[in-house]
Scaffold this motif. Structure first.
Motif, short mmCIF file in Angstrom:
data_model
loop_
_atom_site.label_atom_id
_atom_site.label_comp_id
_atom_site.label_asym_id
_atom_site.label_seq_id
_atom_site.Cartn_x
_atom_site.Cartn_y
_atom_site.Cartn_z
N ILE A 1 66.87 -97.70 -25.36
CA ILE A 1 67.41 -98.91 -24.96
C ILE A 1 67.58 -99.83 -26.15
O ILE A 1 67.04 -99.73 -27.27
N ASP A 2 68.46 -100.76 -26.22
CA ASP A 2 68.67 -101.61 -27.11
C ASP A 2 69.30 -103.07 -26.51
O ASP A 2 69.66 -102.85 -25.25
N ASN A 3 69.73 -103.87 -27.22
CA ASN A 3 70.15 -105.29 -26.79
C ASN A 3 70.83 -106.03 -27.82
O ASN A 3 70.18 -105.94 -29.20
N ILE A 4 71.48 -107.10 -27.54
CA ILE A 4 71.95 -108.03 -28.51
C ILE A 4 72.07 -109.44 -27.95
O ILE A 4 72.70 -109.38 -26.68
N GLU A 5 71.42 -110.41 -28.42
CA GLU A 5 71.68 -111.70 -27.78
C GLU A 5 72.96 -112.27 -28.39
O GLU A 5 73.43 -112.28 -29.50
N ILE A 6 73.85 -113.18 -27.43
CA ILE A 6 75.02 -113.89 -27.85
C ILE A 6 74.84 -115.16 -27.30
O ILE A 6 74.81 -115.39 -26.34
N SER A 7 74.92 -116.16 -28.33
CA SER A 7 74.66 -117.65 -27.81
C SER A 7 75.78 -118.33 -28.28
O SER A 7 76.20 -118.67 -29.62
N GLU B 1 80.29 -112.72 -15.27
CA GLU B 1 81.47 -112.14 -15.43
C GLU B 1 82.36 -112.68 -16.68
O GLU B 1 82.98 -112.15 -17.15
N GLN B 2 81.97 -114.02 -16.69
CA GLN B 2 82.42 -114.79 -17.91
C GLN B 2 81.36 -115.26 -18.65
O GLN B 2 80.56 -115.98 -18.07
N ILE B 3 81.47 -115.36 -20.01
CA ILE B 3 80.36 -115.93 -20.76
C ILE B 3 80.64 -117.58 -20.79
O ILE B 3 81.51 -118.12 -21.42
N LYS B 4 79.63 -118.19 -20.40
CA LYS B 4 79.57 -119.32 -20.14
C LYS B 4 78.36 -120.21 -20.83
O LYS B 4 78.27 -121.23 -21.32
N SER B 5 77.12 -119.33 -20.89
CA SER B 5 75.87 -119.87 -21.46
C SER B 5 75.25 -118.55 -22.25
O SER B 5 76.04 -117.47 -22.18
N PRO B 6 74.23 -118.60 -22.96
CA PRO B 6 73.62 -117.67 -23.67
C PRO B 6 73.62 -116.27 -22.85
O PRO B 6 73.06 -116.53 -21.92
N VAL C 1 56.91 -109.74 -10.62
CA VAL C 1 58.05 -110.99 -10.94
C VAL C 1 59.17 -110.48 -10.00
O VAL C 1 59.97 -109.61 -10.58
N GLU C 2 59.36 -111.00 -8.94
CA GLU C 2 60.35 -110.26 -7.97
C GLU C 2 61.78 -110.59 -8.30
O GLU C 2 62.57 -109.45 -8.12
N ARG C 3 62.21 -111.37 -9.02
CA ARG C 3 63.75 -111.33 -9.11
C ARG C 3 63.97 -110.39 -10.42
O ARG C 3 64.72 -109.54 -10.69
N LEU C 4 63.14 -110.89 -11.33
CA LEU C 4 63.54 -110.31 -12.87
C LEU C 4 63.05 -108.74 -12.96
O LEU C 4 63.65 -108.19 -13.86
N GLU C 5 62.24 -108.20 -12.07
CA GLU C 5 61.90 -106.92 -12.15
C GLU C 5 62.85 -105.76 -11.33
O GLU C 5 62.75 -104.84 -11.68
N LYS C 6 63.82 -106.68 -10.83
CA LYS C 6 64.95 -105.86 -10.25
C LYS C 6 66.21 -105.58 -11.29
O LYS C 6 66.29 -106.25 -12.40
N VAL D 1 74.05 -110.18 -19.23
CA VAL D 1 73.18 -110.95 -18.20
C VAL D 1 73.07 -112.18 -19.11
O VAL D 1 72.95 -112.46 -20.15
N GLU D 2 72.95 -113.61 -18.17
CA GLU D 2 72.38 -114.61 -18.73
C GLU D 2 70.82 -114.48 -19.29
O GLU D 2 69.86 -113.88 -18.68
N GLN D 3 70.57 -115.08 -20.41
CA GLN D 3 69.33 -114.73 -21.00
C GLN D 3 67.95 -115.12 -20.30
O GLN D 3 67.20 -114.39 -20.49
N GLU D 4 68.10 -116.19 -19.49
CA GLU D 4 66.68 -116.36 -19.16
C GLU D 4 66.58 -115.76 -17.39
O GLU D 4 65.58 -115.19 -17.12
N SER D 5 67.81 -115.63 -16.83
CA SER D 5 67.52 -115.34 -15.26
C SER D 5 67.95 -113.92 -15.24
O SER D 5 67.79 -112.97 -14.25
#
Lengths: 313, 313
Positions: free
Chosen positions: A306-312, A286-291, A142-147, A277-281
């Motif tokens: 590793i850990d993470n948190i979603e911000i919508s 640099e500025q939060i405009k979408s989830p 999955v060439e983009r997301l694996e980077k 990072v943007e949740q899907e892509s």
């Protein structure tokens, strides 16, 4: 709800598929929970999630050699199959079958004959599988997301994950598969693979399980000293602070990252990466405009967490 | 045997899968014959082969953009859907469904959002699909077998073929798929992909169909002048000569290749490659010790033709 007293353990891939097809012909739907064993409560929560979606739940236990680089810890990867089975027998709702194959890359005579040497694919991606002389040569990427993020330090990792998951999907033929959102990049990669290759499988992301002190559950946590564990709590704390700040209107990612970096460094952690990072892509913003999601990897002593948190917003 | 009077044409991938599943639940087995349309008797022979293996036969007609480089002939690739349907209605044994999707790489909003720019994967492999800005980013590669022969001049070709075939397999979910052995390297690549990714599909290779003069059937033959066609007969003639020589005991591949090269050059053809390779691995051999195949690509005028002959001694 109690677990099941009998647990069907299947080691042969053809028997596994035969079982699924027999169940489906009886009108049953099936969820797959792929694991590498050494199960903890995080894994068990995936099983409980799976029960919300299908009649039956299959758990696979297989340590996949193709996602380890030769320099990584395949040979010392922890396992406790008996312990795993005990846990699976006690899990609420139970488990209908465990798929526990010995080697999913053994293709018999043909495989051995073709397995003379390491494939060069021009990108110097070599896993423990190629090093072992396997004749396996088909890879899903999955060439983009694996980077980026975890793909930077572990160039064979997501290639191996996508490939073994495609294999498991073709063997188990589930209707649903459940992945933990703790491995956020992996979860997004699997979703993208399913979309792009038209697998007819609903990929469910299961929320991160945390211990009472807030640390995300992981097999690796046992490697932390008590002191390191205290320090590692800065991860979740920093993520929560950043999320609160964003919710209060701080949408500049540089500022939000600083909050996280400072908190973890002050606690004595060594950062591998912090990305917003943007949740899907998974594209850096640099500025939060979408989830978005804040993704972290950091070392505490010899343990990389590793850990993470979603911000919508 | 006569063809069928009604032909089910399905354009939606979900409807296609629903149809297959409904048929399977009635105990029917299904074969898929993937094509890019503009059908000739070679394609129709694949359908007749398919009927030997399953109750039902699905033919897919889809010109796959991801197997064309931007410099290649995607926009001028010939099509004649009405003509194809007429031929399919007349084929012995008939066809049960035609899968004719409009675009198998359109994933809706998400796709468009992610499709901003060409992916660089370090190997400069870019097809018409990436150039069109598709958000598709998952590729199946069969890394050894895709090298050499037709993979040299067309670096995106087998990547695109393996990926679209994986998609078609996941959409149609057939028990059997039939491929022509004229595209020998492609046939071996699909077999290897199926093995390595554990698709539960039997891949059948169908023998090369030849016109009465011996020329292997191909959509490209219409581009030959009468004179060029006469010259092109040297391909099959040279392959037969080499096979006879091998059967008489000439096992040195250098000598056998010379026979082929001389015959084709004398006729005025321009060789792209002649290789004598092991049938499974496609590894070049110097002395025949196990089953081999002679693979040829040669130009006659502006038409590039491929052909091959298996030798099992």
């Amino acid at each position: 709800m109690a677990g099941k007293e009998n647990l069907k353990i299947i080691t042969d891939k053809n028997q596994m598929r035969t079982w699924t097809r027999a169940m489906r012909s009886q009108g049953k739907t099936i969820a797959l929970v792929p694991t590498m064993g050494f199960l903890h409560d995080g894994h068990l929560s995936l099983i409980e999630e799976a029960h919300k979606h299908t009649h039956l739940v299959v758990v696979s236990i297989y340590v996949n050699p193709s996602q380890f680089a030769p320099s990584e810890d395949l040979s010392t990867y922890p396992s406790d199959f008996d312990g795993d089975i005990r846990k699976l027998m006690a899990v609420p709702g139970g488990v209908d079958a465990v798929f526990h194959p010995y080697n999913l890359y053994d293709y018999g005579v043909e495989s051995a004959r073709c397995g003379n040497g390491v494939v060069s694919n021009g990108t110097a991606v070599v896993s423990c599988l190629e090093e072992s002389g396997s004749g396996h040569e088909t890879w899903v990427r999955v060439e983009r997301l694996e980077k980026g993020m975890c793909g930077v330090r572990r160039p064979v990792f997501f290639r191996g994950v996508a490939t073994i998951v495609a294999k498991l999907f073709n063997i188990v033929e589930p209707d649903v598969a459940v992945f933990g959102k703790k491995d956020y990049q992996q979860w997004r990669i699997i979703r993208r693979m399913v979309r792009d290759l038209d697998f007819s499988i609903n990929i469910v992301g299961s929320e991160i399980m945390r211990d009472v002190d807030g640390l995300a559950m992981s097999s690796r946590n046992v490697g932390l000293s008590l002191e390191e564990r205290q320090k590692a709590l800065s991860i979740n704390r920093s993520l929560s602070k950043a999320k609160s700040a964003a919710e209060r209107g701080e949408l500049n990612c540089k500022s939000l990252k600083s909050l996280v970096v400072d908190e973890i460094r002050e606690a004595g952690g060594e950062l591998d990466y912090v990305e917003i990072v943007e949740q899907e892509s998974l594209e850096v913003v640099e500025q939060i405009k979408s989830p978005v999601v804040i993704l972290i990897a950091a070392w505490f002593g010899k343990v990389r967490l590793i850990d993470n948190i979603e911000i919508s917003i």
